[in-house]
Enzyme design. Structure first.
Site, PDB file in Angstrom:
ATOM      1  CG  HIS A 125      -1.998  -1.023   1.195  1.00 39.94           C
ATOM      2  ND1 HIS A 125      -2.863  -1.184   0.142  1.00 39.94           N
ATOM      3  CD2 HIS A 125      -2.336  -1.980   2.108  1.00 39.94           C
ATOM      4  CE1 HIS A 125      -3.691  -2.197   0.402  1.00 39.94           C
ATOM      5  NE2 HIS A 125      -3.386  -2.702   1.582  1.00 39.94           N
ATOM      6  CG  ASP A 162      -2.754  -8.331   0.631  1.00 33.01           C
ATOM      7  OD1 ASP A 162      -2.049  -8.622   1.617  1.00 33.01           O
ATOM      8  OD2 ASP A 162      -3.793  -7.648   0.710  1.00 33.01           O
ATOM      9  CG  HIS A 164      -6.617  -5.377   1.645  1.00 33.80           C
ATOM     10  ND1 HIS A 164      -6.083  -6.289   2.528  1.00 33.80           N
ATOM     11  CD2 HIS A 164      -7.798  -4.966   2.155  1.00 33.80           C
ATOM     12  CE1 HIS A 164      -6.914  -6.419   3.557  1.00 33.80           C
ATOM     13  NE2 HIS A 164      -7.957  -5.634   3.357  1.00 33.80           N
ATOM     14  CG  ASP A 246      -4.983 -10.060   3.156  1.00 35.81           C
ATOM     15  OD1 ASP A 246      -4.679 -10.557   2.055  1.00 35.81           O
ATOM     16  OD2 ASP A 246      -4.720  -8.884   3.476  1.00 35.81           O
TER      17      ASP A 246
HETATM   18 ZN   LIG Z   1      -4.171  -7.180   2.585  1.00 39.53          ZN
END
Ligand SMILES: [Zn+2]
Length: 309
Positions: A125, A162, A164, A246
């Site tokens: 991120h 991931d 996200h 995740d």
């Molecule tokens: Zn994540």
């Protein structure tokens, strides 16, 4: 045929507030799982500390200076909503950079076939000049640029599973045709980016979003139809995985229902790409994964696959 496992105790000294999902126990769980007898063939090494020059491969000096200046002597400081620094954070983040770079060095020089850097804080991120989503320095992006700068890799693929979207990696390589960034993630979900229409200036950004409730079939379909053909056509000299776990069904931060076997399957698919185009060279870097059992079992399945077990 060697798989390298890279870690460092500084990962345990990056402290987040009580109840924060990105916590030291994540690394303890992964390390414990990788102590089992079936992992004795792993080559294990402590990560060196990353250098400022390595950070500057993807982040401007003013940003690096600001993170260094923000590091507290004691207590916690909030850098951004959920992104917190403790006295141990900067050394942990720099060792995360150093681990990713060391993985590239060992794999590009063929001292290892592939490598897994199992450290925290995560990185995907982190944009060029913005810490967010528990991330400070973008380890995977730095690894890609290091492979190009130090080892002459021309085309590097970063595959991010991931749950996200890796907004930071996308932002860093938005205008860079030499790095293919492919992400499979839940949408809508934090951070909100990652629509298929986000393709980058040269069409080298590939976003394959899943919907809440999707599981094995939707993940494998998207991986096979949207991600793998683009990798095959790109013919990377190195494959880097932003390996978050995740999307596991147990994870509390998302609603994708993958099982450990799905991560092993995706690992094998990317190893096949690496075998065909990159002499097998593959570097995997831990990102998220917030249920300790889901994380540790998935990471174990991932590493067993890397070991061709
Ligand atoms: Zn994540």
């Amino acid at each position: 045929m060697t798989t390298l496992l890279i870690s460092h105790p500084s990962s345990l000294r990056h402290v987040t507030p009580s109840g924060h999902p990105e916590r030291a126990d994540r690394i303890r769980a992964v390390e414990q799982a990788l102590e089992e007898e079936r992992f004795t063939a792993l080559q294990r090494v402590e990560a060196p500390e990353g250098t400022l020059a390595q950070v500057l491969l993807c982040h401007p000096a003013a940003y690096a200076d600001a993170i260094i200046a923000a590091a507290p002597q004691d207590g916690l400081v909030q850098i951004e909503a959920d992104t917190i620094m403790s006295p141990g954070t900067l050394p942990a983040a720099l060792h995360g950079v150093g681990g990713a770079v060391h993985a590239v060095d060992e794999v590009m020089t063929r001292r290892a076939t592939n490598a897994f850097s199992a450290m925290r804080p995560p990185g995907h991120h982190a944009e060029s000049d913005k810490a967010m989503g528990f991330c400070f320095f973008n380890n995977a992006a730095i690894a890609a640029r290091h492979a190009q700068a130090a080892h002459g890799a021309e085309r590097v693929a970063i595959v991010d599973w991931d749950v996200h979207h890796g907004n930071g990696t996308q932002e860093i390589f938005w205008g860079d045709a030499s790095v293919l960034y492919a992400s499979i993630h839940e949408m809508p979900l934090y951070p909100g980016t990652g629509a298929p229409s986000e393709r980058g200036e040269h069409g080298t950004i590939v976003n394959a979003p899943l919907r809440a409730g999707d599981g094995t079939d939707a993940f494998r379909d998207a991986f096979e139809s949207a991600v793998l053909p683009r990798l095959e056509a790109f013919q990377p000299d190195l494959v880097i995985i932003s390996a978050g776990f995740d999307a596991h069904w147990r994870d509390p931060l998302a609603n994708i229902n993958l099982k450990e076997a799905d991560f092993a399957w995706a690992t094998q698919k990317l190893m096949e790409i690496a075998d065909r185009h990159a002499g097998g060279r593959l570097v995997s870097i831990l990102e998220g994964g917030y249920d300790l059992e889901g994380l540790s079992k998935s990471a174990a399945a991932h590493v067993i696959a890397l070991m061709r077990g």
